[in-house]
Design an enzyme around this catalytic site. Sequence first.
Site, mmCIF file in Angstrom:
data_model
loop_
_atom_site.group_PDB
_atom_site.id
_atom_site.type_symbol
_atom_site.label_atom_id
_atom_site.label_comp_id
_atom_site.label_asym_id
_atom_site.label_seq_id
_atom_site.Cartn_x
_atom_site.Cartn_y
_atom_site.Cartn_z
ATOM 1 N N LYS A 39 34.489 67.085 51.079
ATOM 2 C CA LYS A 39 33.472 65.878 50.712
ATOM 3 C C LYS A 39 33.970 64.854 50.755
ATOM 4 O O LYS A 39 34.121 63.660 50.708
ATOM 5 C CB LYS A 39 32.676 66.849 49.508
ATOM 6 C CG LYS A 39 31.231 65.689 49.934
ATOM 7 C CD LYS A 39 30.575 66.280 48.372
ATOM 8 C CE LYS A 39 29.886 67.312 49.282
ATOM 9 N NZ LYS A 39 29.168 68.647 48.203
ATOM 10 N N ARG A 108 28.928 66.124 42.240
ATOM 11 C CA ARG A 108 28.832 66.999 42.927
ATOM 12 C C ARG A 108 30.286 67.199 43.679
ATOM 13 O O ARG A 108 31.442 67.019 43.513
ATOM 14 C CB ARG A 108 28.840 66.459 44.513
ATOM 15 C CG ARG A 108 27.341 65.534 45.149
ATOM 16 C CD ARG A 108 26.814 65.590 45.730
ATOM 17 N NE ARG A 108 25.692 64.790 46.163
ATOM 18 C CZ ARG A 108 24.875 65.264 47.036
ATOM 19 N NH1 ARG A 108 24.941 66.366 47.363
ATOM 20 N NH2 ARG A 108 23.691 64.187 47.435
ATOM 21 N N GLY A 117 27.093 75.867 49.061
ATOM 22 C CA GLY A 117 25.486 76.541 47.967
ATOM 23 C C GLY A 117 26.533 77.526 46.840
ATOM 24 O O GLY A 117 26.073 77.466 46.137
ATOM 25 N N MET A 119 29.423 76.088 44.777
ATOM 26 C CA MET A 119 29.776 75.027 43.369
ATOM 27 C C MET A 119 28.502 74.487 42.831
ATOM 28 O O MET A 119 27.373 74.036 43.897
ATOM 29 C CB MET A 119 30.811 74.888 44.101
ATOM 30 C CG MET A 119 31.925 75.832 43.344
ATOM 31 S SD MET A 119 33.744 75.241 43.615
ATOM 32 C CE MET A 119 33.691 74.420 45.383
ATOM 33 N N ARG A 352 31.443 66.289 57.541
ATOM 34 C CA ARG A 352 32.582 67.136 57.659
ATOM 35 C C ARG A 352 32.130 68.302 59.256
ATOM 36 O O ARG A 352 31.281 67.757 59.462
ATOM 37 C CB ARG A 352 31.939 68.164 56.165
ATOM 38 C CG ARG A 352 30.500 69.430 56.679
ATOM 39 C CD ARG A 352 30.769 70.536 55.338
ATOM 40 N NE ARG A 352 28.914 71.226 55.439
ATOM 41 C CZ ARG A 352 28.288 71.162 54.591
ATOM 42 N NH1 ARG A 352 28.990 71.399 53.133
ATOM 43 N NH2 ARG A 352 27.068 71.661 54.384
ATOM 44 N N HIS A 473 19.772 76.946 52.794
ATOM 45 C CA HIS A 473 20.659 77.374 52.280
ATOM 46 C C HIS A 473 21.165 78.996 53.553
ATOM 47 O O HIS A 473 22.374 79.338 53.156
ATOM 48 C CB HIS A 473 20.351 77.920 50.761
ATOM 49 C CG HIS A 473 21.786 79.330 50.460
ATOM 50 N ND1 HIS A 473 21.652 80.186 50.346
ATOM 51 C CD2 HIS A 473 23.064 78.658 50.101
ATOM 52 C CE1 HIS A 473 22.570 80.677 50.285
ATOM 53 N NE2 HIS A 473 23.780 79.429 49.466
ATOM 54 N N ARG A 653 53.601 108.793 73.108
ATOM 55 C CA ARG A 653 54.302 108.931 71.355
ATOM 56 C C ARG A 653 53.786 110.686 71.811
ATOM 57 O O ARG A 653 52.974 111.369 71.719
ATOM 58 C CB ARG A 653 53.044 108.445 70.373
ATOM 59 C CG ARG A 653 53.848 108.877 69.342
ATOM 60 C CD ARG A 653 52.977 108.520 67.929
ATOM 61 N NE ARG A 653 51.298 109.293 67.637
ATOM 62 C CZ ARG A 653 50.440 109.056 67.036
ATOM 63 N NH1 ARG A 653 50.995 108.028 65.320
ATOM 64 N NH2 ARG A 653 49.212 109.351 66.609
ATOM 65 N N GLU A 785 57.900 103.211 61.398
ATOM 66 C CA GLU A 785 56.851 103.931 60.609
ATOM 67 C C GLU A 785 57.275 104.470 58.951
ATOM 68 O O GLU A 785 56.326 104.816 58.400
ATOM 69 C CB GLU A 785 55.513 104.712 61.437
ATOM 70 C CG GLU A 785 56.148 105.942 61.385
ATOM 71 C CD GLU A 785 55.578 106.486 61.898
ATOM 72 O OE1 GLU A 785 54.227 106.193 61.549
ATOM 73 O OE2 GLU A 785 55.483 107.612 63.511
ATOM 74 N N SER A 804 58.403 100.747 67.902
ATOM 75 C CA SER A 804 56.975 100.183 67.817
ATOM 76 C C SER A 804 56.435 100.563 66.756
ATOM 77 O O SER A 804 56.573 101.176 66.465
ATOM 78 C CB SER A 804 56.301 100.773 69.164
ATOM 79 O OG SER A 804 54.759 100.817 68.156
ATOM 80 N N THR A 807 52.283 100.302 61.654
ATOM 81 C CA THR A 807 52.003 99.994 60.428
ATOM 82 C C THR A 807 50.787 100.432 59.312
ATOM 83 O O THR A 807 50.467 99.923 58.669
ATOM 84 C CB THR A 807 51.581 98.164 60.693
ATOM 85 O OG1 THR A 807 50.134 98.099 61.630
ATOM 86 C CG2 THR A 807 52.396 96.787 61.315
ATOM 87 N N ASN A 808 49.581 101.594 60.127
ATOM 88 C CA ASN A 808 49.103 102.360 59.729
ATOM 89 C C ASN A 808 49.779 102.895 58.443
ATOM 90 O O ASN A 808 49.583 103.165 57.399
ATOM 91 C CB ASN A 808 48.282 103.206 59.921
ATOM 92 C CG ASN A 808 47.313 102.295 61.269
ATOM 93 O OD1 ASN A 808 47.522 100.338 61.228
ATOM 94 N ND2 ASN A 808 46.477 102.438 62.783
ATOM 95 N N ASP A 809 51.014 104.156 59.466
ATOM 96 C CA ASP A 809 52.188 104.727 58.558
ATOM 97 C C ASP A 809 52.518 103.843 57.504
ATOM 98 O O ASP A 809 53.045 104.587 56.313
ATOM 99 C CB ASP A 809 52.607 105.923 58.965
ATOM 100 C CG ASP A 809 51.879 106.987 58.488
ATOM 101 O OD1 ASP A 809 50.849 106.887 58.632
ATOM 102 O OD2 ASP A 809 52.204 107.746 60.017
ATOM 103 N N CYS A 872 51.620 98.867 67.200
ATOM 104 C CA CYS A 872 51.346 99.797 67.744
ATOM 105 C C CYS A 872 49.628 100.742 66.673
ATOM 106 O O CYS A 872 48.725 100.849 66.678
ATOM 107 C CB CYS A 872 51.507 101.570 68.303
ATOM 108 S SG CYS A 872 52.556 102.404 67.504
ATOM 109 N N TYR A 892 55.278 92.655 71.674
ATOM 110 C CA TYR A 892 53.291 92.756 72.185
ATOM 111 C C TYR A 892 52.688 92.797 71.322
ATOM 112 O O TYR A 892 53.162 93.912 69.974
ATOM 113 C CB TYR A 892 53.515 93.682 73.562
ATOM 114 C CG TYR A 892 53.785 94.675 72.993
ATOM 115 C CD1 TYR A 892 53.078 96.172 72.777
ATOM 116 C CD2 TYR A 892 55.391 95.659 73.425
ATOM 117 C CE1 TYR A 892 53.835 97.293 72.100
ATOM 118 C CE2 TYR A 892 55.351 96.623 73.197
ATOM 119 C CZ TYR A 892 55.073 97.467 72.660
ATOM 120 O OH TYR A 892 55.860 99.099 72.377
#
Length: 920
Positions: A39, A108, A117, A119, A352, A473, A653, A785, A804, A807-809, A872, A892
Amino acid sequence: MSENKDPHVAQPGTSVEGVKFVYDFTEGNKDLKDLLGGKGANLAEMTNLGLPVPPGFTITTEACKTYLDSGEEPAALRDEVSAHLDALEATMGKKLGQADNPLLVSVRSGAKFSMPGMMDTVLNIGLSDKSVQGLAKQAGDDRFAWDSYRRLIQMFGKTVLGVDGELFEDALEAAKAAKKVTVDTELEAADLKKLVTKFKKIVKTEAGRDFPQDPREQMDLAIKAVFDSWNGDRAKLYRRQERIPHDLGTAVNVCSMVFGNLGPDSGTGVAFTRDPASGHQGVYGDYLQNAQGEDVVAGIRNTVPLADLESIDKKSYDQLMQIMETLENHYKDLCDIEFTIERGQLWMLQTRVGKRTAGAAFRIATQLVDQGLIDEAEALCRVNGAQLAQLMFPRFDDEYARGGEGVEQVGRGIAASPGAAVGKAVFDSYTAVKWSRSGEKVILIRRETNPDDLDGMIAAEGILTSRGGKTSHAAVVARGMGKTCVCGAEELEVDTKRRRMTVPGGHVVEEGDVVSIDGSSGKVYLGEVPVVPSPVVEYFEGRMHPGADDADELVEAVHRMMAFADRKRRLRVRANADNAEDALRARRFGAQGIGLCRTEHMFLGDRRELVERLILADTEVEREESLKALLPLQKQDFVELFEAMDGLPVTIRLLDPPLHEFLPDITELSVRVALAESRQEPHENELRLLQAVHRLHEQNPMLGLRGVRLGLVIPGLFTMQVRAIAEAAAARRTAKGDPRAEIMIPLVGTVQELEIVREEADQVIAEVEEATGTSLKLSIGTMIELPRAALTAGQIAEAAQFFSFGTNDLTQTVWGFSRDDVEASFFTAYLEKGIFGVSPFETIDKDGVGSLVKLAAKAGRETRPDLKLGVCGEHGGDPESVHFFHEVGLDYVSCSPFRIPVARLEAGRAAVTSTGSDHR
């Protein structure tokens, strides 16, 4: 003027001595958002552009951060504020709260990122029992002066002194009822004077002190209240929802007041340079005569369309249109503008880059490219994957909505934020959150929303209000969150106290009744309206062509943005797909191969019995027979997969989960055996199964006999799968296909595991090549993993042609979490306490898991420069994570078919900027 080069800005690790904490509007610019907040930076920019901005000054975010860290304002702040206040008083020719001619100011909030809205704001600071008389005399309007004073006490009491706002509202309603009027503007000066007395009594009773009469005390307390509001519950909740950092702090803007409540030649409004709901160019916004700005945003009084201002005050309207064009061309984007007209004089209070719906974002980005205002790279920064995902959500079946059984249209409001939302009607935020946590889908119905409703708005599927317009709002917040919203449905009578809504014709909708709201048309229905695929999904499926005569303009915009992204991106995008049907859909959605085919999904259904036989095999002969029966089935699966993905890589896999997952539940099996024994019925097979389940039972199967360990412990299992892959690839080559199989060994923790399995696999592949007379060129790699795999990636790369990242495990093992357990137990508490900004299973944990990915990628390529790297886990379709994988240098990402367009778009965005344009 860059904040990083400004000697007056506090740098990390320095003291605050000599730091400049207050900037006049003439000193800043739009690039100082970190310091002056959005602002303040934009007020300074408009001042620099010569637009009519009321004079004022901004207290920096540095002052706020010092206050929040220490509990005290910086020592130098009061003197700096005094100096700027003196300058402001000199400019305006009057003193703050001066008895005969008071200068009044607003205080303000204004953070770097828009938090509508969330703050605090206080208007009319400087009014007191004495100065209200002077204001009345100067304005020649007693009613205006007393109305301004009651607004100050109401806002100050609620915001600064913590008085329950409902007490003021109830007193206001009682005053209107006593006068037998329905709107505030019908109260006269004498009524408002009585209301001021009542409001002051409420403050005294509830706050334990008198309303302050010293104008400087009012201003100082209001500034502190704005600082404190940064850490208010609703502000913290909004930041978590929008992923805004918690350490930014807010600036405070002190601005000389201009008044829209001086009579019919005054007013206030909100304008957009384009429609924030659709992106279409034109005159969009709301205007309210004889009102202050909070009245518009709160939605308490229904506004008139901005276009009506032309007939009310043509001079101001024409000037506003010129300013809107100036601002859009200057910011090169949709601008959201707040303005006030004081007795025919137009003043700009804020601008803005405006929040917009997902559809509007795509349309506006392409429009601005066509206008030559931005290039393709910047256009990609104006849209994001989350918005694209919204556009892929289903929409209502219009045909059914017009006459389907159990559905009736009962109202229509303003289409504030698009989408199709169905749920049970609830009338307060507490119930919305409570029912949502119980698994219910709800629609939050209110007369109008306010910032205290934020948690209910987040929990709800959609929001419906009977008051307010496109700038209320509810509308602004819903658009920012991507929530379906219908506002200003005036024909619906909402009774929040009795938890009901009465529709035209007298039918009453009780809490718990199912309603449907269409944020694209504004229509409200009783009952559940079925949904159909969105036009954007139809486009990705290939059933709608962007160049066709009947093509949706939104589809054309999405098509162009996807083309931009595909031209720019370096990351390739693959799919997680386990069968030909999913693979074909993924290909239609733009997949460039399969990054994860989970072979365990091929052993379900009718084939489970064959797996049971393999597990129960007592001899090598029995095991060989079971594997022999599975081989042709696996081979056919892979033939179909290679055909669907012909010419593209397919990463398969080998079996990963523990074998007990293919056996019946231990409790169910125990009951079957016990019943059979009690009835003296044959149960030899069930007993063998039960013994096998007991034998294979593990305390923590996620870390037990699974992945590569299965291949090493159960002879022939992995070689059967490798043979099926090789024979399928050979069959496709014979059929003139182009199979590109990649064999992935799961859960490797040490290079020795991979070397043993690879040696066996190479031998099988060589046998198939010799038997079929084909050259298969199958590559063999592994999933990273486990933390140990990441830490020893340089060694593992000696035996792997690709990595590969699973990333989950990897997230589970790095954090020591069992995802299935922790998400249901304590994740909510972790998110609420700010331990997580977002679940590490949703967005990659850059500091922990991400560091291991970066380390493994670097070490792997040092060993094998041509090592192919991918991911993956489902992080491959998460927008923020895609940017991280781009920066780390992966080749990838792979994700579920439906998320492929999101990953493609984000990969393009990642390529054009590492830091990114942030339009929150």
